[in-house]
Design an enzyme around this catalytic site. Sequence first.
Site, PDB file in Angstrom:
ATOM      1  N   ARG A 238      -5.792  31.225  -7.093  1.00 30.39           N
ATOM      2  CA  ARG A 238      -5.869  32.372  -6.184  1.00 30.39           C
ATOM      3  C   ARG A 238      -7.231  33.035  -6.377  1.00 30.39           C
ATOM      4  O   ARG A 238      -7.704  33.193  -7.511  1.00 30.39           O
ATOM      5  CB  ARG A 238      -4.760  33.391  -6.458  1.00 30.39           C
ATOM      6  CG  ARG A 238      -3.390  32.994  -5.935  1.00 30.39           C
ATOM      7  CD  ARG A 238      -3.318  32.955  -4.397  1.00 30.39           C
ATOM      8  NE  ARG A 238      -2.005  32.553  -3.908  1.00 30.39           N
ATOM      9  CZ  ARG A 238      -1.668  31.299  -3.610  1.00 30.39           C
ATOM     10  NH1 ARG A 238      -2.536  30.320  -3.749  1.00 30.39           N
ATOM     11  NH2 ARG A 238      -0.461  31.027  -3.136  1.00 30.39           N
ATOM     12  N   GLU A 267     -10.460  35.812   1.186  1.00 32.10           N
ATOM     13  CA  GLU A 267     -10.348  34.654   2.085  1.00 32.10           C
ATOM     14  C   GLU A 267      -9.555  34.934   3.352  1.00 32.10           C
ATOM     15  O   GLU A 267      -9.714  34.232   4.347  1.00 32.10           O
ATOM     16  CB  GLU A 267      -9.725  33.460   1.346  1.00 32.10           C
ATOM     17  CG  GLU A 267      -8.246  33.634   1.008  1.00 32.10           C
ATOM     18  CD  GLU A 267      -7.649  32.389   0.353  1.00 32.10           C
ATOM     19  OE1 GLU A 267      -8.270  31.847  -0.568  1.00 32.10           O
ATOM     20  OE2 GLU A 267      -6.541  31.984   0.778  1.00 32.10           O
ATOM     21  N   HIS A 299      -9.063  26.646   1.124  1.00 31.98           N
ATOM     22  CA  HIS A 299      -7.647  26.653   0.735  1.00 31.98           C
ATOM     23  C   HIS A 299      -6.931  25.428   1.304  1.00 31.98           C
ATOM     24  O   HIS A 299      -5.937  25.549   2.028  1.00 31.98           O
ATOM     25  CB  HIS A 299      -6.966  27.951   1.202  1.00 31.98           C
ATOM     26  CG  HIS A 299      -5.807  28.337   0.320  1.00 31.98           C
ATOM     27  ND1 HIS A 299      -5.575  29.630  -0.080  1.00 31.98           N
ATOM     28  CD2 HIS A 299      -4.822  27.601  -0.244  1.00 31.98           C
ATOM     29  CE1 HIS A 299      -4.489  29.672  -0.837  1.00 31.98           C
ATOM     30  NE2 HIS A 299      -4.026  28.446  -0.956  1.00 31.98           N
TER      31      HIS A 299
HETATM   32  P1  NAI Z   1       3.850  27.322 -12.068  1.00 32.97           P
HETATM   33  O1  NAI Z   1       4.659  28.552 -11.888  1.00 32.97           O
HETATM   34  O2  NAI Z   1       4.540  26.013 -12.245  1.00 32.97           O
HETATM   35  O3  NAI Z   1       2.877  27.514 -13.331  1.00 32.97           O
HETATM   36  C1  NAI Z   1       2.095  28.640 -13.521  1.00 32.97           C
HETATM   37  C2  NAI Z   1       1.803  28.730 -15.020  1.00 32.97           C
HETATM   38  O4  NAI Z   1       0.871  29.797 -15.222  1.00 32.97           O
HETATM   39  C3  NAI Z   1       3.040  29.034 -15.867  1.00 32.97           C
HETATM   40  O5  NAI Z   1       3.118  28.115 -16.944  1.00 32.97           O
HETATM   41  C4  NAI Z   1       2.785  30.445 -16.365  1.00 32.97           C
HETATM   42  O6  NAI Z   1       3.325  30.682 -17.658  1.00 32.97           O
HETATM   43  C5  NAI Z   1       1.276  30.482 -16.398  1.00 32.97           C
HETATM   44  N1  NAI Z   1       0.684  31.804 -16.397  1.00 32.97           N
HETATM   45  C6  NAI Z   1       1.198  32.965 -15.915  1.00 32.97           C
HETATM   46  N2  NAI Z   1       0.330  33.972 -16.109  1.00 32.97           N
HETATM   47  C7  NAI Z   1      -0.750  33.440 -16.746  1.00 32.97           C
HETATM   48  C8  NAI Z   1      -1.980  33.966 -17.215  1.00 32.97           C
HETATM   49  N3  NAI Z   1      -2.284  35.263 -17.088  1.00 32.97           N
HETATM   50  N4  NAI Z   1      -2.856  33.129 -17.814  1.00 32.97           N
HETATM   51  C9  NAI Z   1      -2.570  31.806 -17.964  1.00 32.97           C
HETATM   52  N5  NAI Z   1      -1.418  31.255 -17.525  1.00 32.97           N
HETATM   53  C10 NAI Z   1      -0.521  32.059 -16.922  1.00 32.97           C
HETATM   54  O7  NAI Z   1       2.849  27.286 -10.837  1.00 32.97           O
HETATM   55  P2  NAI Z   1       2.104  26.012 -10.219  1.00 32.97           P
HETATM   56  O8  NAI Z   1       2.985  25.361  -9.222  1.00 32.97           O
HETATM   57  O9  NAI Z   1       1.528  25.212 -11.317  1.00 32.97           O
HETATM   58  O10 NAI Z   1       0.936  26.737  -9.403  1.00 32.97           O
HETATM   59  C11 NAI Z   1      -0.108  27.439 -10.047  1.00 32.97           C
HETATM   60  C12 NAI Z   1      -0.849  28.247  -9.018  1.00 32.97           C
HETATM   61  O11 NAI Z   1      -1.528  27.369  -8.102  1.00 32.97           O
HETATM   62  C13 NAI Z   1       0.046  29.084  -8.076  1.00 32.97           C
HETATM   63  O12 NAI Z   1       0.396  30.306  -8.664  1.00 32.97           O
HETATM   64  C14 NAI Z   1      -0.826  29.283  -6.873  1.00 32.97           C
HETATM   65  O13 NAI Z   1      -1.554  30.478  -7.046  1.00 32.97           O
HETATM   66  C15 NAI Z   1      -1.759  28.081  -6.911  1.00 32.97           C
HETATM   67  N6  NAI Z   1      -1.555  27.188  -5.780  1.00 32.97           N
HETATM   68  C16 NAI Z   1      -2.634  26.903  -4.990  1.00 32.97           C
HETATM   69  C17 NAI Z   1      -2.513  26.045  -3.909  1.00 32.97           C
HETATM   70  C18 NAI Z   1      -3.698  25.691  -3.063  1.00 32.97           C
HETATM   71  O14 NAI Z   1      -3.524  25.086  -1.986  1.00 32.97           O
HETATM   72  N7  NAI Z   1      -4.912  26.006  -3.455  1.00 32.97           N
HETATM   73  C19 NAI Z   1      -1.208  25.470  -3.551  1.00 32.97           C
HETATM   74  C20 NAI Z   1      -0.145  25.782  -4.498  1.00 32.97           C
HETATM   75  C21 NAI Z   1      -0.321  26.620  -5.554  1.00 32.97           C
END
Ligand code: NAI
Length: 337
Positions: A238, A267, A299
């Site tokens: 993000r 964005e 994105h």
């Molecule tokens: P997820 O929920 O499986 O994993 C997120 C991880 O981040 C968790 O292990 C959590 O403990 C950790 N976390 C939370 N706060 C944190 C912090 N301050 N510092 C370090 N780690 C922290 O989520 P997933 O599916 O892996 O997605 C991650 C991110 O990717 C989403 O939140 C979203 O913002 C982004 N995303 C981007 C996309 C794109 O098209 N560019 C598409 C899908 C997701």
Amino acid sequence: MKVAVFSTKPYDRKFLEQANESLEPKSRHSLTFLECQLDGKTIALAHDHDAVCAFVNDQLDGEMITRFSKLGGRAIAMRCAGYNNVDLAAAAENNISVVRVPAYSPYAVAEHTLGMILALNRQIHRAYNRVREGNFALDGLLGFDLHGKTVAVIGTGKIGVLVAERLLAFGCHVVAYDPFPNDHVRELGIEYEPLDQAIAEADIVTLHCPLTADNFHLIDAEHIARMKWGVMIINTSRGGLIDTQAAIQALKIHHIGSLALDVYEQESALFFENMSEEGIEDDIFARLLTFPNVLITGHQAFFTQEALTNIAETTIANLTELERNGTCNNEILPLSL
Ligand code: NAI
């Protein structure tokens, strides 16, 4: 349910209609497709609808949610995983359920992340242009071997783990930071370290955590100052995770060696639209575009056939579950705030 689908692009419509039509006719939802973004004003277009379906750059703030509630709305279906743009407290106060698509293709985002690392390191984006102009000079295209480099993976959830596994296959030394470490990552031989330590050791820092109230501008001037000279930073999570102005200052003095962004903090005024006729009003974004060592995609990390199919099918299933049971497995509860 009657659902007003905001920020609709032709591809959203195609995949959502396919998913809806796969249901028995009597179970189908009535979908109204709207091209505009959802906010406190455009919510008026959702009068007479039970639910709104929204995406990453829609503004689901308190104003929008209160107005929707007054219009009789009862559900918000996010067709994405992140929900940093939804005021969950306002939704709870107004008795509006919020559902999302927690995972649609972590592979899509992980693969795009690797693509950005490889393209940026070997300057493939610049080489493409040069060769098309008959310029085969290699000056300025010097990269480094990924093999043996240290990469800090920040956030080891579904996407971060896949990125880490792929980096290990390249022979990288991977370290991780996550407030909630997971055993699978440790089994891969990856050590969790405090954030400051992980980013200080890394040749590449890649962000895979959600944007929350606590980690806005996680990568700010202070954190950049702790990083290695020439560090590569990748953000496919993000935009708000990086203080863009601080990144620009560090790029100017070559402290940041290269930067790849699939997301950008402002964005919503740019991405998913064709701005080529109007020009770009955002001076900070325009400054980023002047650096040869900055690679930006709009994105698109999620944008694969598989992901769009999963997003559409899960969104339709979420609406059906909410309609039948009043609750849904993919509901975001205010407790998770
Ligand atoms: P997820 O929920 O499986 O994993 C997120 C991880 O981040 C968790 O292990 C959590 O403990 C950790 N976390 C939370 N706060 C944190 C912090 N301050 N510092 C370090 N780690 C922290 O989520 P997933 O599916 O892996 O997605 C991650 C991110 O990717 C989403 O939140 C979203 O913002 C982004 N995303 C981007 C996309 C794109 O098209 N560019 C598409 C899908 C997701």
